[in-house]
Scaffold this motif. Structure first.
Motif, PDB file in Angstrom:
ATOM      1  N   GLY A   1       0.878  -1.149   0.000  1.00 47.23           N
ATOM      2  CA  GLY A   1       0.000   0.000   0.000  1.00 47.23           C
ATOM      3  C   GLY A   1       0.920   1.205   0.000  1.00 47.23           C
ATOM      4  O   GLY A   1       2.142   1.064  -0.146  1.00 47.23           O
TER       5      GLY A   1
ATOM      6  N   SER B   1      -1.634   8.816   1.262  1.00 46.50           N
ATOM      7  CA  SER B   1      -1.331   9.283  -0.088  1.00 46.50           C
ATOM      8  C   SER B   1      -0.147  10.235  -0.103  1.00 46.50           C
ATOM      9  O   SER B   1       0.156  10.884   0.908  1.00 46.50           O
TER      10      SER B   1
ATOM     11  N   CYS C   1      -3.788   5.064  -1.373  1.00 41.41           N
ATOM     12  CA  CYS C   1      -4.596   3.854  -1.208  1.00 41.41           C
ATOM     13  C   CYS C   1      -5.440   3.941   0.059  1.00 41.41           C
ATOM     14  O   CYS C   1      -5.167   4.744   0.944  1.00 41.41           O
TER      15      CYS C   1
ATOM     16  N   GLN D   1      -4.837  -5.320  -1.767  1.00 38.35           N
ATOM     17  CA  GLN D   1      -4.822  -4.301  -0.722  1.00 38.35           C
ATOM     18  C   GLN D   1      -3.485  -3.563  -0.687  1.00 38.35           C
ATOM     19  O   GLN D   1      -3.397  -2.408  -0.294  1.00 38.35           O
TER      20      GLN D   1
ATOM     21  N   ALA E   1      -0.779   0.512  -4.837  1.00 37.61           N
ATOM     22  CA  ALA E   1      -1.215   1.907  -4.899  1.00 37.61           C
ATOM     23  C   ALA E   1      -2.279   2.092  -5.971  1.00 37.61           C
ATOM     24  O   ALA E   1      -2.433   1.278  -6.871  1.00 37.61           O
ATOM     25  N   MET E   2      -3.005   3.206  -5.866  1.00 37.20           N
ATOM     26  CA  MET E   2      -3.803   3.732  -6.975  1.00 37.20           C
ATOM     27  C   MET E   2      -2.904   4.735  -7.681  1.00 37.20           C
ATOM     28  O   MET E   2      -2.327   5.608  -7.035  1.00 37.20           O
TER      29      MET E   2
END
Ligand code: PLP
Length: 425
Positions: free
Chosen positions: A211, A351, A357, A397, A400-401
């Protein structure tokens, strides 16, 4: 059966797990991977005709969005001269100059074909330069799949539930020591314990493979100070953060200068490229200038260089891109935080700029141990909801986005609306 399901059924018979990299399998969330036909801008299309807003971005490279016309043109143009020569080309010089002239801590650079190779080679350079063997890495940081780095390695390894890989001999990891992210004391202890034997400390300057875990105030500065004190090489693995947080990566973003840096992902704009670079006196140890051997048949490939350089030029020449990425990150991740506060959802949102995330845990996430308190079943349910409503997230999980310059405010508003519906329902 969908076409994706049909392709996956064929794939598992001939490709281990049906995929060429484990993060692409949807095993952890009990789904079939979507097979992708194409992508443009912020959208990605599967072989069944579904379209999604994509927040994976090929795991980072597509920072300008998918199928950017200038990059596609550069590739087409370069390919007209042939695909590979195994000889020196002008593009490699241009690429090296472009980076070194704009990032002061990169005095020299060597191109390779992946982030894995970049890290493997940077570690060898650090060991060759210092004449020492030991390496300190952090639990939850991923540095590619070389033997020595497959210890507490985050994301892919984490999700599959295998703490360390089979097939890695003890001898290969005996010189790898594991510290706790954001805990300078743990690093100092290891450096003291192995006084004069630590070649390098390698870190993801923003943890992005457990994450997203930002560095605490003073953490990176502290690493710099400890490395100086102990004569160890400080390596920033900027395979994700490089050219993303800013053009000069996390080093520039946080104002901390590493001795060596590794790149991947964005540097190739979607082509297989990695690179490592840094202080001249270390890089001059690399073969054929020096005694540290490192080579590659396809390294500096002309098509890959054309793609990467085209992307870096756009990123450097329009600094507004980073402002926009930052604003989009704020809009998305502050937006999620607000939804959570308003609805008393106790989950965490971490973030940094265009990376972020949700952690499905009530605990503040600052390292690998706290990341692992996340409820992965809760993540899986959320992931499925988003996927079925046209939002393509990394199926883990612990990923990252990734936002790109192609994501629009409408894309982000739509994602926030879905998130609100999901958590409110
Ligand atoms: C992706 C990644 C790597 C490995 O790069 P590959 O190109 O997949 O070999 C190394 N380090 C970090 C921080 C990464 O995110």
């Amino acid at each position: 059966m969908t076409r994706s399901e049909e392709l996956f059924a064929r794939a598992v018979k001939r490709i281990p797990g049906g995929v060429n990299s484990p993060v692409r399998a949807y095993g952890a969330i009990g789904e079939t991977p979507r097979f992708i036909q194409g992508a443009v801008g912020s959208k990605i299309f599967d072989v069944d005709g579904n379209s999604y807003t994509d927040y994976i971005g090929s795991w980072g490279p597509m920072i300008l969005g998918h199928n950017h016309p200038a990059i596609r043109e550069a590739v087409i143009k370069a390919s007209e001269n042939g695909l590979s020569f195994g000889c020196a080309t002008a593009k490699e010089v241009e690429m090296a100059e472009f980076i070194c002239e704009r990032i002061p801590h990169v005095e020299m650079i060597r191109m390779v074909n992946s982030g894995t190779e970049a890290v493997m080679s940077a570690l060898r350079a650090a060991r060759g330069f210092t004449g020492r063997d030991k390496i300190i890495k952090f639990a939850g940081c991923y540095h590619g799949h070389t033997d020595a780095m497959l210890v507490s390695a985050g994301s892919g390894v984490m999700t599959s539930g295998v703490p360390d890989s089979a097939g890695v001999p003890k001898g290969c990891t005996q010189d790898t020591m594991i510290a706790v992210y954001n805990d300078l004391g743990s690093v100092e202890e290891l450096l003291e314990e192995s006084r004069g034997r630590v070649a390098a400390v390698i870190v993801e300057p923003v943890g992005a493979n457990m994450g997203v875990v930002p560095p605490a105030d003073g953490f990176l500065e502290g690493l710099r100070r400890l490395c100086d004190k102990h004569g160890a090489v400080l390596i920033f693995d900027e395979v994700i953060t490089g050219f993303r947080l800013k053009f000069d990566g996390a080093a520039g973003f946080y104002g901390v200068t590493p001795d060596l840096v590794t790149y991947g992902k964005i540097i190739g704009a979607g082509m297989p490229v990695g690179a490592y670079g840094g202080r001249k006196e270390i890089m001059e140890k690399i073969s054929p200038a020096g005694p540290v051997y490192q080579a590659g048949t396809l390294s500096g490939n002309p098509i890959a260089m054309a793609a990467g350089l085209a992307q870096l030029q756009i990123l450097f020449e329009d600094p507004e891109i980073y402002t926009r990425l930052y604003q989009k990150g704020e809009m998305m991740f502050e937006g999620i935080r607000r939804i959570f506060v308003e609805n008393n959802i106790p989950y965490q949102v971490n973030s940094v700029a265009s990376l972020g995330c949700i952690f499905f845990t009530e605990e503040k996430v600052t390292d690998y141990a706290s990341a692992k308190t996340s409820d992965t079943d809760a993540f899986a349910a959320y992931f499925k909801y988003m996927l079925n409503h046209g939002v393509h997230l990394a199926p883990s999980q612990f990923e990252a986005m990734f936002l790109s310059d192609a994501h629009t405010e409408e894309d982000i508003e739509a994602a926030l609306k879905l998130i609100k519906e999901y958590f409110y329902a």
